[in-house]
Design a protein around this motif. Structure first.
Motif, PDB file in Angstrom:
ATOM      1  N   LEU A   1      -8.251   2.753  -0.475  1.00  0.00           N
ATOM      2  CA  LEU A   1      -7.690   1.516  -1.022  1.00  0.00           C
ATOM      3  C   LEU A   1      -6.990   1.765  -2.351  1.00  0.00           C
ATOM      4  O   LEU A   1      -5.980   1.123  -2.650  1.00  0.00           O
ATOM      5  CB  LEU A   1      -8.801   0.469  -1.185  1.00  0.00           C
ATOM      6  CG  LEU A   1      -9.456   0.013   0.124  1.00  0.00           C
ATOM      7  CD1 LEU A   1     -10.539  -1.017  -0.161  1.00  0.00           C
ATOM      8  CD2 LEU A   1      -8.420  -0.564   1.080  1.00  0.00           C
TER       9      LEU A   1
ATOM     10  N   ARG B   1      -3.003   1.095  -3.753  1.00  0.00           N
ATOM     11  CA  ARG B   1      -2.855   0.304  -4.979  1.00  0.00           C
ATOM     12  C   ARG B   1      -3.680  -0.988  -4.962  1.00  0.00           C
ATOM     13  O   ARG B   1      -3.230  -2.032  -5.407  1.00  0.00           O
ATOM     14  CB  ARG B   1      -1.376  -0.031  -5.245  1.00  0.00           C
ATOM     15  CG  ARG B   1      -0.482   1.178  -5.447  1.00  0.00           C
ATOM     16  CD  ARG B   1      -0.903   1.955  -6.699  1.00  0.00           C
ATOM     17  NE  ARG B   1       0.030   3.030  -7.018  1.00  0.00           N
ATOM     18  CZ  ARG B   1      -0.112   4.294  -6.596  1.00  0.00           C
ATOM     19  NH1 ARG B   1      -1.133   4.619  -5.816  1.00  0.00           N
ATOM     20  NH2 ARG B   1       0.764   5.209  -6.925  1.00  0.00           N
ATOM     21  N   TYR B   2      -4.925  -0.878  -4.454  1.00  0.00           N
ATOM     22  CA  TYR B   2      -5.847  -2.005  -4.522  1.00  0.00           C
ATOM     23  C   TYR B   2      -6.919  -1.707  -5.558  1.00  0.00           C
ATOM     24  O   TYR B   2      -7.441  -0.586  -5.628  1.00  0.00           O
ATOM     25  CB  TYR B   2      -6.526  -2.260  -3.170  1.00  0.00           C
ATOM     26  CG  TYR B   2      -5.615  -2.848  -2.129  1.00  0.00           C
ATOM     27  CD1 TYR B   2      -5.234  -4.180  -2.176  1.00  0.00           C
ATOM     28  CD2 TYR B   2      -5.131  -2.067  -1.078  1.00  0.00           C
ATOM     29  CE1 TYR B   2      -4.386  -4.728  -1.214  1.00  0.00           C
ATOM     30  CE2 TYR B   2      -4.294  -2.605  -0.104  1.00  0.00           C
ATOM     31  CZ  TYR B   2      -3.925  -3.928  -0.193  1.00  0.00           C
ATOM     32  OH  TYR B   2      -3.094  -4.457   0.759  1.00  0.00           O
ATOM     33  N   ASP B   3      -7.266  -2.684  -6.369  1.00  0.00           N
ATOM     34  CA  ASP B   3      -8.398  -2.571  -7.288  1.00  0.00           C
ATOM     35  C   ASP B   3      -9.655  -2.950  -6.534  1.00  0.00           C
ATOM     36  O   ASP B   3      -9.697  -3.978  -5.855  1.00  0.00           O
ATOM     37  CB  ASP B   3      -8.221  -3.496  -8.498  1.00  0.00           C
ATOM     38  CG  ASP B   3      -7.041  -3.084  -9.370  1.00  0.00           C
ATOM     39  OD1 ASP B   3      -6.787  -1.872  -9.471  1.00  0.00           O
ATOM     40  OD2 ASP B   3      -6.382  -3.979  -9.933  1.00  0.00           O
ATOM     41  N   THR B   4     -10.688  -2.152  -6.672  1.00  0.00           N
ATOM     42  CA  THR B   4     -11.896  -2.385  -5.894  1.00  0.00           C
ATOM     43  C   THR B   4     -13.128  -2.500  -6.789  1.00  0.00           C
ATOM     44  O   THR B   4     -13.170  -1.948  -7.896  1.00  0.00           O
ATOM     45  CB  THR B   4     -12.141  -1.249  -4.889  1.00  0.00           C
ATOM     46  OG1 THR B   4     -12.314  -0.012  -5.601  1.00  0.00           O
ATOM     47  CG2 THR B   4     -10.970  -1.123  -3.931  1.00  0.00           C
TER      48      THR B   4
ATOM     49  N   ARG C   1      -3.082  -6.834   4.215  1.00  0.00           N
ATOM     50  CA  ARG C   1      -1.827  -7.423   3.725  1.00  0.00           C
ATOM     51  C   ARG C   1      -1.623  -8.820   4.306  1.00  0.00           C
ATOM     52  O   ARG C   1      -1.212  -9.752   3.599  1.00  0.00           O
ATOM     53  CB  ARG C   1      -0.644  -6.515   4.088  1.00  0.00           C
ATOM     54  CG  ARG C   1      -0.584  -5.225   3.295  1.00  0.00           C
ATOM     55  CD  ARG C   1       0.744  -4.501   3.513  1.00  0.00           C
ATOM     56  NE  ARG C   1       0.904  -4.033   4.884  1.00  0.00           N
ATOM     57  CZ  ARG C   1       0.531  -2.822   5.309  1.00  0.00           C
ATOM     58  NH1 ARG C   1      -0.045  -1.970   4.469  1.00  0.00           N
ATOM     59  NH2 ARG C   1       0.735  -2.458   6.569  1.00  0.00           N
TER      60      ARG C   1
ATOM     61  N   LEU D   1      -4.095 -11.327   2.673  1.00  0.00           N
ATOM     62  CA  LEU D   1      -3.746 -11.621   1.275  1.00  0.00           C
ATOM     63  C   LEU D   1      -2.502 -12.500   1.189  1.00  0.00           C
ATOM     64  O   LEU D   1      -2.416 -13.374   0.326  1.00  0.00           O
ATOM     65  CB  LEU D   1      -3.553 -10.310   0.499  1.00  0.00           C
ATOM     66  CG  LEU D   1      -4.832  -9.493   0.289  1.00  0.00           C
ATOM     67  CD1 LEU D   1      -4.514  -8.160  -0.379  1.00  0.00           C
ATOM     68  CD2 LEU D   1      -5.842 -10.267  -0.544  1.00  0.00           C
TER      69      LEU D   1
END
Length: 474
Positions: free
Chosen positions: A15, A19-22, A110, A113
């Motif tokens: 992730l 470019r996802y913050d987890t 995607r 979201l």
């Protein structure tokens, strides 16, 4: 959320690469605390947690109003029968088996979201309407949902229709040939949902049809579910990225596949109808904010910006436009003698006559009390004078009928000013002042007539700015 730290680390790395913050959690209790603290947009949830069943955790997240809007994807290596259906019924948006296909997972994320952003935007607009005092839109969609099936083969469509009718009773489910879909999309009322085979004759034809439906106004907001074969990872990912509301199993021969299709389709129909109500509330709110509640004409709030656009267009085109200020003669005496209900009947009647006797491109507004304003784009002085004189006659010729059965004769005085006639253009407020000054001249010279603004006669000031009158003379 996963009880195995290695799995969390691997998934987090994937992730991060996208470019996802987890935020990670190893137990249900820790997950609930992290969710309450950071309020993520999406949760990836494993079924097997040390302190709580993953299905129950999903249900708790969805049953809490503060977290109900969070999308949930359930990930599991378990193969128990009914687990997938239980997760979907608990509120999960999707159920993916481990090892998770990264292509499908990211496409699903995607899609969820994007859907969440749309929901949030509509929710914010709905909140703004509530804050402005507009009533919540009534749940107009209480009628059965209209579901259109576009299968790859007739026998597939028959199975779909039979199965969905059994699991979604009371709804209108019809099978339509793909060549007739676009015509059906423009019908009234348009379908609430479409179920389309990913491949209609040729690979990807169903996705192209979906794109076509998304581009058409009547079907733009419908739920569109794409039916895909099991394991069709590339088609699934492309369908979600192109705007599919959800994916359904292509074959509904098993009980679990049929239940899954019905749950997913029902969820998308409910979401679509909720969004319809939110859009209706916003539309009604905008209409109420821009219109006069008594006459249905535009109000001053709307009229001024619209008049500015008319002036800008006139400057570009080089054509003139006209502004009329209209005021009912001796209107106060109508209210005093006949009552305010009679006065309202007259105002509504005047608005109806103005609307019926002006062009569709002309703007009509109630500026307050018994004063109206008309803006006529692309209009010469001669055309404007003729229209104003005609309105005077139309108001005078026929008395206005009252709701109590009586009738009242009414006349109107009109002041006329022209804009877009060359040279530096004054602000529209100045043009409205000019029409008001001409209206005062109509009143002073006996009422029931049209006066054209004359800057010398009406006391033209330096730079074209005119004094704003404080009240009309009745």
């Amino acid at each position: 959320m996963d009880d195995v730290a290695t799995n969390r680390i691997v998934l987090r790395a994937k992730l991060r690469g996208a470019r996802y913050d987890t935020v990670q959690a190893g137990t249900a209790a820790e997950a609930l605390a992290r969710i309450a603290d950071s309020h993520p947009q999406l949760v990836l949830l494993d079924i097997n947690l040390p302190d709580m069943d993953g299905i129950e955790l999903c249900r708790r997240i969805k049953n809490n109003p503060a977290t109900a809007d969070i999308a949930i994807i359930v990930l599991t290596s378990a193969s128990r029968s009914g687990l997938r259906i239980a997760a979907l019924r608990a509120g999960a948006s999707d159920f993916l088996n481990k090892p998770v296909d990264e292509l499908v997972l990211l496409a699903r994320m995607r899609s969820l979201l994007r859907a969440r952003e749309t929901d949030e935007e509509l929710r914010q607009r709905e909140t703004a309407c509530h804050d402005l005092g507009f009533e919540e839109a009534a749940p107009a969609n209480i009628s059965p949902a209209r579901i259109v099936l576009i299968p790859d083969r007739p026998e597939t469509g028959i199975t779909w229709r039979t199965t969905l009718k059994a699991h979604l009773p009371g709804n209108r489910i019809q099978m339509i040939d793909r060549d007739a879909v676009l015509a059906v999309a423009a019908s009234e009322p348009p379908p609430d949902a479409y179920v389309i085979s990913a491949n209609l004759g040729a690979t990807g034809d169903g996705l192209r049809l979906m794109s076509e439906l998304r581009s058409r106004h009547p079907s733009r907001h419908a739920a569109i579910c794409i039916a895909v074969e099991q394991g069709a990872r590339d088609t699934s990912a492309v369908a979600l990225d192109l705007g599919a509301s959800d994916l359904l199993p292509l074959s509904l021969n098993s009980i679990e596949a049929a239940q899954e299709a019905a749950i997913r389709l029902q969820a998308q129909i409910e979401r679509k109808r909720k969004q319809d109500r939110q859009r209706a509330l916003v539309t009604d709110g905008l209409r109420l904010a821009a219109t006069d509640p008594l006459t249905g004409l535009f109000n001053r709030r709307y009229a001024i910006p619209q008049l500015e656009r008319i002036a800008e267009n006139a400057e570009i085109s080089g054509r003139s436009f006209a502004i009329m200020a209209l005021d009912l003669d001796r209107f106060k005496s109508i209210n005093d003698r006949w009552g305010h209900a009679a006065g309202d009947d007259v105002l509504v009647g005047v608005a109806e006559r103005l609307g019926a006797n002006l062009r569709g491109m002309d703007m009509i507004a109630r500026m307050g009390g018994e004063e109206f304003l008309v803006a006529m784009p692309d209009t010469t002085l001669e055309e404007a004078q003729h229209a104003a004189q005609r309105l005077c006659r139309l108001i005078e010729e026929t008395p206005f009928r009252l709701s109590n059965g009586g009738s009242i004769p009414v006349t109107v005085s009109i002041g006329l000013a022209m804009g877009g006639t060359g040279g530096a253009q004054p602000p529209v407020e100045v043009l409205i002042d000019a029409a008001d000054q001409a209206l005062l001249g109509s009143k002073a010279h006996g009422r029931n007539q049209v006066q054209l603004y004359n800057p010398i006669k009406h006391g033209h000031r330096r730079s074209g700015y005119l004094p704003r009158r404080s009240a009309l003379v009745s």
